[in-house]
Design a protein around this motif. Sequence first.
Motif: not given
Length: 223
Positions: A154-167, A207-213, A221-223
């Motif tokens: 489920r974590e993989f699916a969630l990350l994939e969703h974010f990456l496909r809609r980057k930014g 060091e750097r966060a990629l997932i933003e609220t 997820i930041v581009a």
Amino acid sequence: MKLLIVEDDATTGSYIARGLREEGHAVDLVDNGREGLIAATSTAYDVVVLDRMLPEVDGFTILKTLRGAGFTTPVLLLTALSEVEDRIEGLQAGADDYLAKPFAFGELSARVAALARRPQALEAETVLRAGDLEMNLITRKVTRSGVEIDLLPREFALLEHFLRRKGRVQTRTMLLESVWDIGFDPGTNVVETHVSRLRAKVDKPFERALIETVRGSGYRIVA
């Protein structure tokens, strides 16, 4: 052309491979679904001739796996089932053409040539990236700065969703519908919990966060 034949019947497989080689094609022949799937995802073929009923991994599973991973290689499905419903099922599973057994070699050869002539869509992405984060959709491997990250399905699916809609901001409703296939709000914090777990693996050790609220909207997820 470079062709892959996945056929568990030795007589049929040899017959097809021999005929295609005599026409000047480079042919790889495997006799089970597992090896066929490995071959199809590791080598660039012009056309795959795929039997429907195979040991270890059936033809439909191979088709769905290839299409789900973004492979656009033309596939000619061979099967002893010739009813209209069977042909429809095969085409819906991802086959480009369908040939019922028994068949004439001349027809098979012509269909293979026709598939190879079709203009192919651009190959879909098989690797998604954001900064130093990389997700390989084929191997299901996720790394950041070269460090492998172990994710639950489920974590993989969630990350994939974010990456496909980057930014782009993804709302709670969007995530529920896409990742959990839930068309209503279950009244739980399932999204927040999984985002938190994903951050603990993808962001916290680095060091750097990629997932933003995005306050009041959702996450991205930041581009």
